[in-house]
Write an enzyme that holds these catalytic residues in place. Structure first.
Site, short mmCIF file in Angstrom:
data_model
loop_
_atom_site.label_atom_id
_atom_site.label_comp_id
_atom_site.label_asym_id
_atom_site.label_seq_id
_atom_site.Cartn_x
_atom_site.Cartn_y
_atom_site.Cartn_z
N LYS A 105 0.82 -1.22 0.00
CA LYS A 105 0.00 0.00 0.00
C LYS A 105 0.85 1.26 0.00
CE LYS A 105 -0.67 -2.47 3.10
NZ LYS A 105 -1.08 -3.46 4.09
N GLY A 134 -7.40 -6.51 2.89
CA GLY A 134 -7.21 -7.95 2.76
C GLY A 134 -7.93 -8.57 1.59
N GLY A 187 0.73 -10.91 17.72
CA GLY A 187 1.02 -10.73 16.30
C GLY A 187 0.04 -9.80 15.60
N ASP A 201 -0.88 3.88 7.82
CA ASP A 201 -1.35 2.77 7.00
C ASP A 201 -2.76 3.05 6.46
OD1 ASP A 201 -1.16 -0.37 6.40
OD2 ASP A 201 -3.13 0.01 7.28
N LYS A 205 -4.05 3.72 2.41
CA LYS A 205 -5.18 3.02 1.79
C LYS A 205 -6.28 4.00 1.37
CE LYS A 205 -4.32 -1.13 4.55
NZ LYS A 205 -4.62 -1.76 5.87
N GLY A 302 -3.93 -10.65 7.18
CA GLY A 302 -3.71 -12.07 7.45
C GLY A 302 -3.20 -12.78 6.22
#
Lengths: 425, 425
Positions: A105, A134, A187, A201, A205, A302
Site C-alpha cells: 500500500k 485484505g 502478532g 497505513d 489506503k 492475514g
C-alpha cells in the site's frame, strides 16, 4: 492448457499465504479457469523459510535479475512491503515485461504514477487489490462493478491493528498501552506499531481508495491524519453511554465544495453498519449516486485473506490479457482543478473537566453558543477527587476550525478544560 | 473515441433507472472510461412512458427484429423479467451478434445453459450481475476477486420484499397480512407477491450464486424452499427474547457430505452481521477457505441500485472485449458427481402449546431425548385462555428428518402440540 509462471518476492506472512493457496489449489484452477498457475521462483533471503514451505531449492532466487530474465515467469508478486527495495524490484519486473501483483500500500500510494506509467509503457498488467482491506474485493468492485457511479462518500475501517486494539479496549476496559502490548504478543501489532497506530497505513489506503472512488488523484499528503495513540478508555466508555462505538475511521467525501480526506478516531452511532465491525475485521462503506449505500466487510489482513486477494489478481491477470490502465493514478499530484476542503464539518464529542460551581454548565454552553455551536446530548458526572467534574457534550454539526476556536476559548477560562475532542459520524 | 450503442428492452422500474444513469453520466464515462455509451433504441409498448423519460420518438422500437438488425447496437439490456418473451428476445439478440446484459433472475436461473451456449457460439458477452442483490457487486466478486477460493458456505438475505416485511413485523409487532398490504401500497411488494413471499425469487438467486460459489451447476429444482407466508409475529417476539432476528435466509453449503441448498425463514443470532440487515437492504455472507468470512451489503432492489449493476456490466462489456464463458452454467442438470444433501443439519426453534399439568416439560424433553435431541434454551409461559401454556425451545444441532420425526411424535401425544418450527443459524 495455458501455463502461467509466477515469482513471489518475499515469503513473509502474505507471501507464504499466497504460496500455500497457489500450490494447494493448482489442480482446481486448471479445472475452473483452464490455466495452470505454477510458482516458478521465489526471492527470499532465508533459504530455511522457503524450504519449510515445501519450495524446491532450485526455485529459490537471491536476486531480482534472475527473475526478470527468466522467460518462464509471467507474473511477479511483490509482498515485501515498504519503499525499497520493493520499488526497484517492481520497476525492474515491469520493465522486463512481467505483470506485477502487489500488496504494498505504501509503494502504490506514493508511486502509483511511476508504476502505472511503467506498466503502460511495457504493456503489462499492474494489480493491487491486496493493498487495501485484505481479501475484501473493494478495489475491483470500484473498477469493474460500481464504476458507473459518482461516489459522494467513502468511509472505512481499514486498519486491522487499530480496530483490534479499540475493540479490545472497549470489551475489556483495559488501557491503550496494555492492549497494545498484548496485540504485539499476539502478532496483531508490529514491534514498531507507528504506521498502524498513528494512522499512516489507513491514510495510504484512503489515498488509493478515494482516488478510485472519485476518479481523480488524491495524494497521501492531502489527507488529515490523527492516530489512536492518545485514546483514553474513559472516552470509549462515555461514548458507549451516548450510543457510539469508537473506530479509527478513514473518511473521503466528494461534495460541491470540494474533496475532504481524513483519518482519525471517530465515534460511530451504534446503529450504523460500521459500528459492528470489530476485532480484526475491516469494512468499507460507499455511497454512490446510483447504487446508494454499499458495504464490503471481511478480514482486513492475514496470510490467507490477503493471499486470497493476490491469487484473485493472479487468476484475473492470467485470464484477462488486455489490461486497462488507470487514467488518474498516473499523475503524481492532484489535478489542479481539485479543491481540497480542510475546514470540514462534523458533530463533536467533547469531554471537559469543569469546576464544581453553580452556573458552570451555562457558562460553557454560552461560550459554545458564541461560536454558534449547539449541544445535542450531554452527561454531567459527579465531582472527582481533584474537585472538578467531568462534563461530556455531543455538539450538533459544525465546522472544525470553529470548534477548535471554541475549545481554545474554553481552555483559557480557567473554570473548564477540554480534555478530549473526538469527531463523530 | 469508441462508441457503444445500447438497446434497452423494457422501460419498467429498472429499465427507466438504467436509462437515467446512462443519459446523466454519458459525458463522465467518456472521460473516465474513454467510451461513448449511447442508448440507440428502447423496446417499449408504452410510447408515453418512453417519451416521459426524454427518449426521442425515433428511438422507440416495437419489435425485437428492428433491434437485432440495427448495426449501431452493440449491447442489448433485457429488463423485462419472466421467461417469455424475454427468452426469445435474449436469444435473438445473442444470435444476431449483440452482447446481452440482463437483470432477469428467473430466466438466467432456469436457462443459463441455453443462454451461455448461445453467447459462446456467437462470441458475444452475457452479463448478469443485476440478477442478484441489486447494485451489490456479488457476482463479479465471485468471478473476478474471490475465484481463488473454495467456498464452504454462502448465506444471503437476497429478497428485498420479504426482508422489508419481516423487519416491519419485528419493528411494529403487526401481523403478516397487514404488513404485506402496507408493503403493496408502498411498492415494496407486487400485487401478486407469490414469487417473493413463497421464496421463489430467493431460490432463483441462490441457484445462480451457489453455482458460482461452488463452481458447479446447482439447479433451482434441488433447492428446498419455504416462504414467509406462514410466519406468526408471536415467533418473532419469542425469537427476540432468545437473542435472534428472523430473516428469509438463502443458504448454500458445500461440505464433504455434499451440497445443501435451501431457502426458509431462519432465526439468526443477534451478533451475526446478517442479523442487522434490515428493511430493503440485502446482504450476502460468504465463507471461503482463503478469504474466510466476507459480507457484501447494500440495496437489494430499486431503479438506481439495480441500474448501477446493469451500467457496471455495460461499461465492463464495452471495455473488456474478450468475454470469458462460464464452465458450469452451460449445463442444464447438475454434474452426475454432485451429491445433494436433503437431510441437513440445524438447530431448531420449536414453539409448543402444552397442557398445564405437572411433568409435561419433562415428558416433552424425554420425547425429544428419544430422538437424541437436546435443548439449549427454553421459555415457559403462563397458561393461556384455552388452558394450554406456550413452551418455546431451542435445540442443539440435529438433523432435519430427526427433528420432524420428534415433532410428529409430540403431536400424536395429545398433551403437547408443536405450533411452529423455525431453523436457526
Amino acid at each position: 492448457m495455458k501455463k502461467v509462471g509466477v515469482a513471489i518476492l518475499g515469503l513473509g506472512v502474505v507471501g507464504g499465504g499466497t504460496y500455500k493457496i497457489l500450490s494447494e489449489h493448482r489442480e482446481q484452477y486448471k479445472k475452473s479457469h483452464g490455466v495452470d498457475i505454477v510458482v516458478e521462483s521465489v526471492l527470499e533471503r532465508s533459504k530455511e523459510r522457503a524450504l519449510s514451505l515445501g519450495i524446491e531449492e532450485n526455485r529459490i532466487c537471491s536476486n531480482i535479475a534472475e527473475i526478470c530474465s527468466n522467460p518462464e515467469i509471467d507474473i511477479v508478486v511483490e509482498v515485501i512491503g515498504g519503499i525499497e527495495p520493493a520499488k526497484t524490484f517492481v520497476l525492474a519486473a515491469l520493465n522486463s515485461g512481467k505483470s506485477v501483483v502487489t500488496s504494498n500500500k505504501e509503494l502504490y500510494c506514493k508511486y502509483s504514477h511511476q508504476l502505472e506509467k511503467t506498466a503502460k509503457k511495457n504493456r503489462v498488467g499492474l494489480f493491487y487489490e491486496a493493498t487495501c482491506v485484505g481479501g475484501v474485493p473493494v478495489i475491483r468492485a470500484m473498477l469493474d462493478n460500481l464504476q458507473g457511479n459518482n461516489f459522494t462518500s467513502i468511509m472505512g475501517i481499514i486498519n486491522g491493528t487499530t480496530n483490534y486494539i479499540l475493540s479490545k479496549m472497549s470489551q475489556s476496559g483495559a488501557a491503550y498501552k496494555s492492549v497494545l502490548e498484548e496485540a504485539k504478543k499476539l502478532g496483531y501489532a508490529e514491534a514498531d506499531p507507528t504506521s498502524d497506530v498513528e494512522g499512516y497505513d489507513a491514510a495510504y489506503k484512503l489515498s488509493i481508495l478515494s482516488s478510485l472512488a472519485f476518479h481523480t488523484k488524491i495524494p497521501f499528503t492531502e489527507i488529515y491524519r490523527e492516530g489512536i495513540d492518545g485514546i483514553d478508555n474513559l472516552d470509549i466508555e462515555y461514548g458507549k453511554r451516548l450510543g457510539y462505538s469508537l473506530k479509527l475511521l478513514a473518511i473521503g467525501k466528494n461534495e460541491k465544495s470540494g474533496i475532504e480526506v481524513r483519518v482519525h478516531p471517530t465515534f460511530i452511532k451504534s446503529d450504523h453498519p460500521l459500528a459492528g465491525v470489530n476485532d480484526s475485521y475491516n469494512a468499507v462503506f460507499l455511497t454512490g449516486d446510483s447504487v446508494e449505500d454499499v458495504m464490503l466487510y471481511g478480514r482486513g489482513a492475514g496470510a490467507l485473506p490477503t493471499g486470497s486477494a493476490i491469487v484473485g489478481d493472479i487468476i484475473y491477470c492470467a485470464t484477462h490479457p488486455n489490461h486497462s490502465y488507470s487514467t488518474f493514478n498516473n499523475t503524481e499530484k492532484a489535478d489542479s482543478a481539485t479543491k481540497f476542503v480542510k475546514n470540514f464539518g462534523s458533530a463533536y464529542y467533547l469531554r471537559l473537566s469543569v469546576q464544581d460551581k453553580t452556573g458552570v454548565l451555562s457558562k460553557v454552553t454560552a461560550l459554545l453558543g458564541k461560536h454558534s455551536i449547539s449541544v445535542s446530548q450531554f452527561i454531567q458526572e459527579s465531582v472527582r477527587d481533584d474537585g472538578r467534574a467531568p462534563l461530556i457534550l455531543i455538539t450538533h454539526l459544525n465546522k472544525e476550525q470553529n470548534v477548535m476556536r471554541a475549545v481554545s476559548d474554553i481552555n483559557s477560562t480557567g473554570f473548564a478544560k477540554v480534555e478530549a475532542v473526538i469527531r463523530t459520524i
